[in-house]
Design a protein around this motif. Structure first.
Motif, PDB file in Angstrom:
ATOM      1  N   SER A   1      46.154  82.179  53.900  1.00  0.00           N
ATOM      2  CA  SER A   1      45.380  82.767  52.812  1.00  0.00           C
ATOM      3  C   SER A   1      44.566  81.667  52.129  1.00  0.00           C
ATOM      4  O   SER A   1      44.914  80.472  52.219  1.00  0.00           O
ATOM      5  CB  SER A   1      46.313  83.429  51.806  1.00  0.00           C
ATOM      6  N   PRO A   2      43.485  82.021  51.433  1.00  0.00           N
ATOM      7  CA  PRO A   2      42.716  81.006  50.687  1.00  0.00           C
ATOM      8  C   PRO A   2      43.582  80.233  49.701  1.00  0.00           C
ATOM      9  O   PRO A   2      43.399  79.014  49.534  1.00  0.00           O
ATOM     10  CB  PRO A   2      41.652  81.843  49.971  1.00  0.00           C
ATOM     11  N   ASN A   3      44.529  80.907  49.055  1.00  0.00           N
ATOM     12  CA  ASN A   3      45.409  80.216  48.108  1.00  0.00           C
ATOM     13  C   ASN A   3      46.272  79.177  48.813  1.00  0.00           C
ATOM     14  O   ASN A   3      46.514  78.085  48.287  1.00  0.00           O
ATOM     15  CB  ASN A   3      46.305  81.213  47.381  1.00  0.00           C
ATOM     16  N   GLU A   4      46.776  79.519  50.017  1.00  0.00           N
ATOM     17  CA  GLU A   4      47.595  78.572  50.777  1.00  0.00           C
ATOM     18  C   GLU A   4      46.769  77.365  51.213  1.00  0.00           C
ATOM     19  O   GLU A   4      47.244  76.223  51.159  1.00  0.00           O
ATOM     20  CB  GLU A   4      48.217  79.275  51.981  1.00  0.00           C
ATOM     21  N   ILE A   5      45.558  77.616  51.653  1.00  0.00           N
ATOM     22  CA  ILE A   5      44.695  76.506  52.075  1.00  0.00           C
ATOM     23  C   ILE A   5      44.421  75.572  50.905  1.00  0.00           C
ATOM     24  O   ILE A   5      44.545  74.347  51.026  1.00  0.00           O
ATOM     25  CB  ILE A   5      43.380  77.056  52.671  1.00  0.00           C
ATOM     26  N   ASP A   6      44.078  76.143  49.764  1.00  0.00           N
ATOM     27  CA  ASP A   6      43.820  75.324  48.568  1.00  0.00           C
ATOM     28  C   ASP A   6      45.065  74.541  48.155  1.00  0.00           C
ATOM     29  O   ASP A   6      44.977  73.365  47.761  1.00  0.00           O
ATOM     30  CB  ASP A   6      43.364  76.207  47.415  1.00  0.00           C
ATOM     31  N   SER A   7      46.231  75.204  48.241  1.00  0.00           N
ATOM     32  CA  SER A   7      47.477  74.546  47.851  1.00  0.00           C
ATOM     33  C   SER A   7      47.768  73.359  48.751  1.00  0.00           C
ATOM     34  O   SER A   7      48.136  72.276  48.277  1.00  0.00           O
ATOM     35  CB  SER A   7      48.634  75.549  47.910  1.00  0.00           C
ATOM     36  N   ALA A   8      47.607  73.535  50.065  1.00  0.00           N
ATOM     37  CA  ALA A   8      47.881  72.445  51.007  1.00  0.00           C
ATOM     38  C   ALA A   8      46.931  71.276  50.776  1.00  0.00           C
ATOM     39  O   ALA A   8      47.350  70.105  50.755  1.00  0.00           O
ATOM     40  CB  ALA A   8      47.777  72.954  52.442  1.00  0.00           C
ATOM     41  N   ILE A   9      45.656  71.578  50.601  1.00  0.00           N
ATOM     42  CA  ILE A   9      44.668  70.512  50.395  1.00  0.00           C
ATOM     43  C   ILE A   9      44.969  69.741  49.108  1.00  0.00           C
ATOM     44  O   ILE A   9      44.870  68.506  49.063  1.00  0.00           O
ATOM     45  CB  ILE A   9      43.242  71.098  50.384  1.00  0.00           C
ATOM     46  N   SER A  10      45.386  70.474  48.072  1.00  0.00           N
ATOM     47  CA  SER A  10      45.701  69.810  46.803  1.00  0.00           C
ATOM     48  C   SER A  10      46.914  68.899  46.927  1.00  0.00           C
ATOM     49  O   SER A  10      47.105  67.994  46.108  1.00  0.00           O
ATOM     50  CB  SER A  10      45.950  70.853  45.711  1.00  0.00           C
ATOM     51  N   LYS A  11      47.728  69.130  47.943  1.00  0.00           N
ATOM     52  CA  LYS A  11      48.934  68.314  48.148  1.00  0.00           C
ATOM     53  C   LYS A  11      48.748  67.285  49.255  1.00  0.00           C
ATOM     54  O   LYS A  11      49.733  66.769  49.801  1.00  0.00           O
ATOM     55  CB  LYS A  11      50.131  69.224  48.418  1.00  0.00           C
ATOM     56  N   GLY A  12      47.524  67.017  49.617  1.00  0.00           N
ATOM     57  CA  GLY A  12      47.244  65.906  50.524  1.00  0.00           C
ATOM     58  C   GLY A  12      47.060  66.267  51.979  1.00  0.00           C
ATOM     59  O   GLY A  12      46.951  65.372  52.823  1.00  0.00           O
ATOM     60  N   PHE A  13      47.014  67.550  52.320  1.00  0.00           N
ATOM     61  CA  PHE A  13      46.768  67.963  53.702  1.00  0.00           C
ATOM     62  C   PHE A  13      45.267  67.953  53.976  1.00  0.00           C
ATOM     63  O   PHE A  13      44.477  68.504  53.198  1.00  0.00           O
ATOM     64  CB  PHE A  13      47.324  69.358  53.963  1.00  0.00           C
TER      65      PHE A  13
END
Length: 234
Positions: A194-206
């Motif tokens: 989901s867009p929220n999951e993608i944003d969350s991962a990127i914010s955590k260094g992915f």
């Protein structure tokens, strides 16, 4: 080389499991004094002689022991199980042949399947290790959520990637993967993250990465990612 697998074994004698013993004695017709090569899946290689050729528990005498060096990198694949368990069994078989270290069966917002029998995957991994002469058995980690994966301190210091469908990806996985590192790559379900999951991962260094121009099935994406990380360490 015919390789046999027996966990938790050590010199001076090894007793094979009923399945391995039956294959050795009933199928291969091995007899007392014949040489057998065994791995414990943890980097040990044992050269043995058959002492008691019993189909329910063959006894082996260890005559030589080797320690196989571990590669200077690890591949950790976190993937959402597919609706068809056969496709996941195919995946673990093939990536074991190529070489990986851990697979995390992950639940995301768009997951198609929440449960998968890890014991069937384990059998596929062991068979593939024997076929491809792998001396370190990859491990299966079940029942992880997306949030647990992206927030876990277990992956501190790893190169972390998230692969998803996006025509505007700036980086291919092979562009970013550095040699001799530990890697964690996330592969989503057929409905993607989901867009929220993608944003969350990127914010955590992915780092967001592409696996190529074509849209891939989940299991194909997992296989492609593992192959690319192996190529990066060629």
């Amino acid at each position: 080389m015919l390789l046999f697998f027996q966990e938790n074994c050590s010199p001076p004698t090894i007793t094979l499991s009923p399945d391995e013993s039956k294959h050795l004695i009933k199928v291969l017709r091995k007899q007392t004094g014949d040489e057998v090569i065994v791995t414990n899946g943890e980097g040990k290689l044992f050269h043995c002689l058959i002492q008691s050729p019993l189909p329910k528990g063959t006894s082996l005498k260890v005559i030589k022991e080797e320690e196989i060096p571990k590669l200077p990198f690890e591949i950790h694949l976190a993937i959402c199980p597919t609706k068809s368990p056969d496709r996941m069994e195919w995946l673990v078989e093939k990536i074991t042949e190529i070489g990986f270290d851990y697979i995390y069966l992950m639940k995301s917002e768009n997951s198609e399947r929440s449960f998968l029998k890890a014991d069937r995957l384990e059998k596929k991994i062991i068979a593939a290790c024997k076929q491809s002469l792998q001396f370190y058995k990859p491990e299966i980690k079940s029942d992880w959520t997306f949030e647990q994966i992206v927030t876990s301190p277990d992956f501190d210091g790893f190169q972390k990637f998230i692969a998803y469908v996006n025509e505007n990806h700036q980086n291919h996985l092979l562009d970013l993967a550095l040699k001799n590192r530990n890697y964690l790559i996330l592969i989503g379900p057929e409905g993607d993250f989901s867009p929220n999951e993608i944003d969350s991962a990127i914010s955590k260094g992915f780092a967001p990465v592409s696996l190529g121009k074509n849209r891939l099935r989940t299991e194909t994406a997992g296989l492609t990612a593992v192959q690319m990380l192996q190529v990066a360490n060629r």
